[in-house]
Design a protein around this motif. Structure first.
Motif, PDB file in Angstrom:
ATOM      1  N   PRO A 136     -14.620 -12.447  15.075  1.00 54.67           N
ATOM      2  CA  PRO A 136     -14.245 -11.090  15.467  1.00 54.67           C
ATOM      3  C   PRO A 136     -12.863 -10.709  14.932  1.00 54.67           C
ATOM      4  CG  PRO A 136     -14.104 -12.591  17.335  1.00 54.67           C
ATOM      5  CD  PRO A 136     -14.769 -13.344  16.226  1.00 54.67           C
ATOM      6  N   ALA A 137     -12.720  -9.462  14.566  1.00 58.11           N
ATOM      7  CA  ALA A 137     -11.462  -8.957  14.023  1.00 58.11           C
ATOM      8  C   ALA A 137     -10.929  -7.843  14.905  1.00 58.11           C
ATOM      9  CB  ALA A 137     -11.669  -8.438  12.599  1.00 58.11           C
ATOM     10  N   LEU A 138      -9.655  -7.941  15.237  1.00 63.62           N
ATOM     11  CA  LEU A 138      -8.951  -6.848  15.895  1.00 63.62           C
ATOM     12  C   LEU A 138      -8.215  -6.118  14.781  1.00 63.62           C
ATOM     13  CD1 LEU A 138      -6.546  -7.163  18.998  1.00 63.62           C
ATOM     14  CD2 LEU A 138      -6.699  -5.238  17.426  1.00 63.62           C
ATOM     15  N   ALA A 139      -8.752  -4.973  14.380  1.00 60.16           N
ATOM     16  CA  ALA A 139      -8.236  -4.257  13.216  1.00 60.16           C
ATOM     17  C   ALA A 139      -7.331  -3.109  13.630  1.00 60.16           C
ATOM     18  CB  ALA A 139      -9.394  -3.728  12.369  1.00 60.16           C
ATOM     19  N   VAL A 140      -6.273  -2.933  12.878  1.00 62.41           N
ATOM     20  CA  VAL A 140      -5.358  -1.808  13.067  1.00 62.41           C
ATOM     21  C   VAL A 140      -5.263  -1.066  11.741  1.00 62.41           C
ATOM     22  CG1 VAL A 140      -3.017  -1.093  13.657  1.00 62.41           C
ATOM     23  CG2 VAL A 140      -4.023  -3.100  14.785  1.00 62.41           C
ATOM     24  N   ASP A 141      -5.469   0.234  11.776  1.00 60.65           N
ATOM     25  CA  ASP A 141      -5.303   1.033  10.558  1.00 60.65           C
ATOM     26  C   ASP A 141      -3.837   1.433  10.455  1.00 60.65           C
ATOM     27  OD1 ASP A 141      -5.320   2.948   8.480  1.00 60.65           O
ATOM     28  OD2 ASP A 141      -7.431   3.355   8.868  1.00 60.65           O
ATOM     29  N   PRO A 142      -3.122   0.978   9.413  1.00 55.60           N
ATOM     30  CA  PRO A 142      -1.691   1.258   9.314  1.00 55.60           C
ATOM     31  C   PRO A 142      -1.349   2.599   8.678  1.00 55.60           C
ATOM     32  CG  PRO A 142      -2.327  -0.151   7.512  1.00 55.60           C
ATOM     33  CD  PRO A 142      -3.571   0.100   8.315  1.00 55.60           C
ATOM     34  N   VAL A 143      -2.374   3.405   8.416  1.00 54.33           N
ATOM     35  CA  VAL A 143      -2.155   4.709   7.779  1.00 54.33           C
ATOM     36  C   VAL A 143      -2.394   5.805   8.809  1.00 54.33           C
ATOM     37  CG1 VAL A 143      -2.864   6.268   5.933  1.00 54.33           C
ATOM     38  CG2 VAL A 143      -2.874   3.782   5.547  1.00 54.33           C
ATOM     39  N   GLU A 144      -1.417   6.681   8.953  1.00 54.10           N
ATOM     40  CA  GLU A 144      -1.543   7.783   9.921  1.00 54.10           C
ATOM     41  C   GLU A 144      -2.748   8.653   9.582  1.00 54.10           C
ATOM     42  OE1 GLU A 144       1.045  11.561  11.697  1.00 54.10           O
ATOM     43  OE2 GLU A 144       1.952  10.158  10.277  1.00 54.10           O
ATOM     44  N   GLY A 145      -3.563   8.930  10.596  1.00 50.80           N
ATOM     45  CA  GLY A 145      -4.762   9.713  10.380  1.00 50.80           C
ATOM     46  C   GLY A 145      -5.958   8.885   9.966  1.00 50.80           C
ATOM     47  N   GLY A 146      -5.747   7.610   9.691  1.00 50.41           N
ATOM     48  CA  GLY A 146      -6.843   6.731   9.313  1.00 50.41           C
ATOM     49  C   GLY A 146      -7.099   6.750   7.829  1.00 50.41           C
ATOM     50  N   ALA A 147      -7.446   5.600   7.267  1.00 51.26           N
ATOM     51  CA  ALA A 147      -7.757   5.507   5.841  1.00 51.26           C
ATOM     52  C   ALA A 147      -8.844   4.455   5.657  1.00 51.26           C
ATOM     53  CB  ALA A 147      -6.487   5.184   5.043  1.00 51.26           C
ATOM     54  N   LYS A 148      -8.648   3.546   4.709  1.00 52.19           N
ATOM     55  CA  LYS A 148      -9.749   2.656   4.328  1.00 52.19           C
ATOM     56  C   LYS A 148     -10.121   1.647   5.405  1.00 52.19           C
ATOM     57  CE  LYS A 148      -6.676  -0.337   1.579  1.00 52.19           C
ATOM     58  NZ  LYS A 148      -6.440  -0.873   0.209  1.00 52.19           N
ATOM     59  N   VAL A 149      -9.176   1.226   6.254  1.00 52.72           N
ATOM     60  CA  VAL A 149      -9.534   0.291   7.327  1.00 52.72           C
ATOM     61  C   VAL A 149     -10.469   0.981   8.327  1.00 52.72           C
ATOM     62  CG1 VAL A 149      -8.669  -1.123   9.219  1.00 52.72           C
ATOM     63  CG2 VAL A 149      -7.432  -1.056   7.043  1.00 52.72           C
ATOM     64  N   THR A 150     -10.133   2.217   8.686  1.00 49.07           N
ATOM     65  CA  THR A 150     -10.991   2.983   9.595  1.00 49.07           C
ATOM     66  C   THR A 150     -12.362   3.223   8.969  1.00 49.07           C
ATOM     67  OG1 THR A 150      -9.109   4.084  10.641  1.00 49.07           O
ATOM     68  CG2 THR A 150     -11.242   5.180  10.808  1.00 49.07           C
ATOM     69  N   GLN A 181       0.821  -1.218   0.000  1.00 52.93           N
ATOM     70  CA  GLN A 181       0.000   0.000   0.000  1.00 52.93           C
ATOM     71  C   GLN A 181       0.857   1.271   0.000  1.00 52.93           C
ATOM     72  OE1 GLN A 181      -2.753  -0.473   3.278  1.00 52.93           O
ATOM     73  NE2 GLN A 181      -3.860  -2.128   2.254  1.00 52.93           N
ATOM     74  N   HIS A 182       1.787   1.312  -0.936  1.00 48.28           N
ATOM     75  CA  HIS A 182       2.689   2.463  -1.021  1.00 48.28           C
ATOM     76  C   HIS A 182       1.985   3.714  -1.523  1.00 48.28           C
ATOM     77  CE1 HIS A 182       6.354   0.181  -0.112  1.00 48.28           C
ATOM     78  NE2 HIS A 182       5.761  -0.811  -0.747  1.00 48.28           N
ATOM     79  N   GLU A 183       0.753   3.556  -1.979  1.00 53.56           N
ATOM     80  CA  GLU A 183       0.015   4.726  -2.472  1.00 53.56           C
ATOM     81  C   GLU A 183      -0.259   5.747  -1.371  1.00 53.56           C
ATOM     82  OE1 GLU A 183      -3.062   1.362  -1.794  1.00 53.56           O
ATOM     83  OE2 GLU A 183      -0.980   1.590  -2.475  1.00 53.56           O
ATOM     84  N   TYR A 184      -0.109   5.348  -0.106  1.00 50.06           N
ATOM     85  CA  TYR A 184      -0.363   6.284   0.989  1.00 50.06           C
ATOM     86  C   TYR A 184       0.860   7.142   1.319  1.00 50.06           C
ATOM     87  CZ  TYR A 184      -4.861   4.073   1.764  1.00 50.06           C
ATOM     88  OH  TYR A 184      -6.142   3.622   1.601  1.00 50.06           O
ATOM     89  N   GLY A 185       1.952   6.892   0.635  1.00 49.62           N
ATOM     90  CA  GLY A 185       3.115   7.767   0.765  1.00 49.62           C
ATOM     91  C   GLY A 185       3.625   7.913   2.190  1.00 49.62           C
ATOM     92  N   ARG A 186       3.835   9.165   2.600  1.00 51.51           N
ATOM     93  CA  ARG A 186       4.441   9.422   3.906  1.00 51.51           C
ATOM     94  C   ARG A 186       3.516   9.087   5.077  1.00 51.51           C
ATOM     95  NH1 ARG A 186       7.239  15.214   4.036  1.00 51.51           N
ATOM     96  NH2 ARG A 186       5.127  15.869   3.415  1.00 51.51           N
ATOM     97  N   ARG A 187       2.250   8.827   4.794  1.00 54.12           N
ATOM     98  CA  ARG A 187       1.319   8.457   5.858  1.00 54.12           C
ATOM     99  C   ARG A 187       1.417   6.972   6.206  1.00 54.12           C
ATOM    100  NH1 ARG A 187      -4.311   9.693   3.805  1.00 54.12           N
ATOM    101  NH2 ARG A 187      -4.905   9.152   5.949  1.00 54.12           N
ATOM    102  N   ARG A 188       2.171   6.227   5.420  1.00 51.34           N
ATOM    103  CA  ARG A 188       2.292   4.789   5.664  1.00 51.34           C
ATOM    104  C   ARG A 188       2.996   4.513   6.985  1.00 51.34           C
ATOM    105  NH1 ARG A 188       5.426   1.881   3.414  1.00 51.34           N
ATOM    106  NH2 ARG A 188       4.261  -0.082   3.330  1.00 51.34           N
ATOM    107  N   ARG A 189       2.397   3.633   7.782  1.00 52.85           N
ATOM    108  CA  ARG A 189       3.027   3.151   9.009  1.00 52.85           C
ATOM    109  C   ARG A 189       3.002   1.617   9.027  1.00 52.85           C
ATOM    110  NH1 ARG A 189       4.090   7.547   8.460  1.00 52.85           N
ATOM    111  NH2 ARG A 189       3.915   9.338   9.873  1.00 52.85           N
TER     112      ARG A 189
END
Length: 309
Positions: free
Chosen positions: A229-243, A154-162
């Protein structure tokens, strides 16, 4: 009861196996076989100690620390009776009564085999096989089974990638949980036996899990679709599609990359393993009933609309 060397007079056995060697390995079967041997020794009241590979249990007793003069017996548990490492045990513990139990004999004439005073083999040439020691090992507690679905892309998120930091923190935290972990991929591949070839195959796995830990949108949605049940983590700073997807599905077990830590993970882990199954099945029922729009209904209208100018 674990008796340390030098704790008193009388017979004392040193339990060894392939799990004892520096370059050996500890398999689940070997460790269960060891537990069965320990159970029998404890019932008989025979003092004993176990030596472990430092690579597997760094803080335990290791072979180089065991003092041969403090043992009367050496027991080799499980695995093949074969090779120079086993032969070295005979030399180092030459004064001990040496017994192999639950082992496989490949060459009855090998020094590794003849060095034992008795070999209680599970299988040997021209001998009737007996059940492996692991079959009657003490019963084990049922533990949660966690499917782990993570992405490093998911490199499309650029600098927001975590994504890297999230994967490291999540897997490091999971390593400390007493659970069975199963690494999964949502990517399908009919040529790679390690991957599912169809969505039905993946859903069949997800439905049998206790929890899914994921930083992927489809890890979240497919787990809920399976009623897990899913324990979800959004890996994009500020939240993205998982959130966004967690919000659309009404699923609360979500941790933001900026707030990722053991407390947040632990809280949702506990809730997923207690009330999470009921909540996930409720979401699954909503999916099946079409309780909320997903955009597909508008597709026909969009297709029937005017084309490009």
């Amino acid at each position: 009861m674990r008796v340390r060397p030098g704790s008193g007079p009388g017979p004392r056995a040193l339990l060894t196996g392939w799990f004892s060697f520096v370059d050996g390995e500890a398999t689940a079967g070997d460790v269960l076989a060891l537990r069965r041997a320990e159970e029998v020794l404890e019932r008989s009241g025979l003092a004993h100690d176990v030596v472990w590979s430092p690579g597997f249990r760094p803080g335990a007793l290791h072979l180089e620390q065991a003092r041969p003069e403090e043992y009367t017996h050496l027991v080799f548990v499980c695995g093949p009776v074969h090779g120079p490492q086993v032969e070295e045990l005979h030399r180092r513990f030459a004064h001990c009564v040496r017994i192999a139990v639950g082992t496989s004999v490949i060459d009855p004439g090998a020094a590794s085999v003849t060095g034992f005073h008795r070999v209680l083999a599970r299988d040997a040439p021209d001998a009737r096989p007996v059940r492996d020691l692991s079959a009657r090992a003490p019963a084990l507690p049922a533990l949660p089974v966690a499917g782990v679905v993570l992405t490093h892309g998911q490199h499309e998120y650029g600098r927001r990638r975590r994504h890297g930091q999230v994967a490291d923190r999540v897997t490091g935290w999971l390593a400390g949980q007493d659970c069975a972990r199963l690494e999964l991929e949502t990517r399908l591949d009919a040529r790679d036996w390690r991957l599912c070839a169809t969505p039905a195959q993946l859903e069949s796995v997800l439905a049998r899990l206790d929890v899914v830990v994921t930083d992927r949108l489809h890890g979240l949605v497919l787990a809920l679709r399976a009623g897990t049940p899913a324990l979800a983590v959004d890996p994009v700073e500020g939240g993205a599609k998982v959130t966004a997807q967690a919000r659309a599905c009404g699923w609360p077990a979500l941790v933001a990359a900026e707030r990722l830590g053991p407390d947040a993970l632990g809280e949702w882990w506990d809730r997923c393993l207690t009330t999470g199954r009921t909540a996930a099945r409720r979401v699954r029922a909503e999916f099946a009933a079409g309780a909320a729009p997903d955009g597909a209904e508008a597709l026909v209208e969009a297709l029937a609309g005017p084309g490009p100018l």
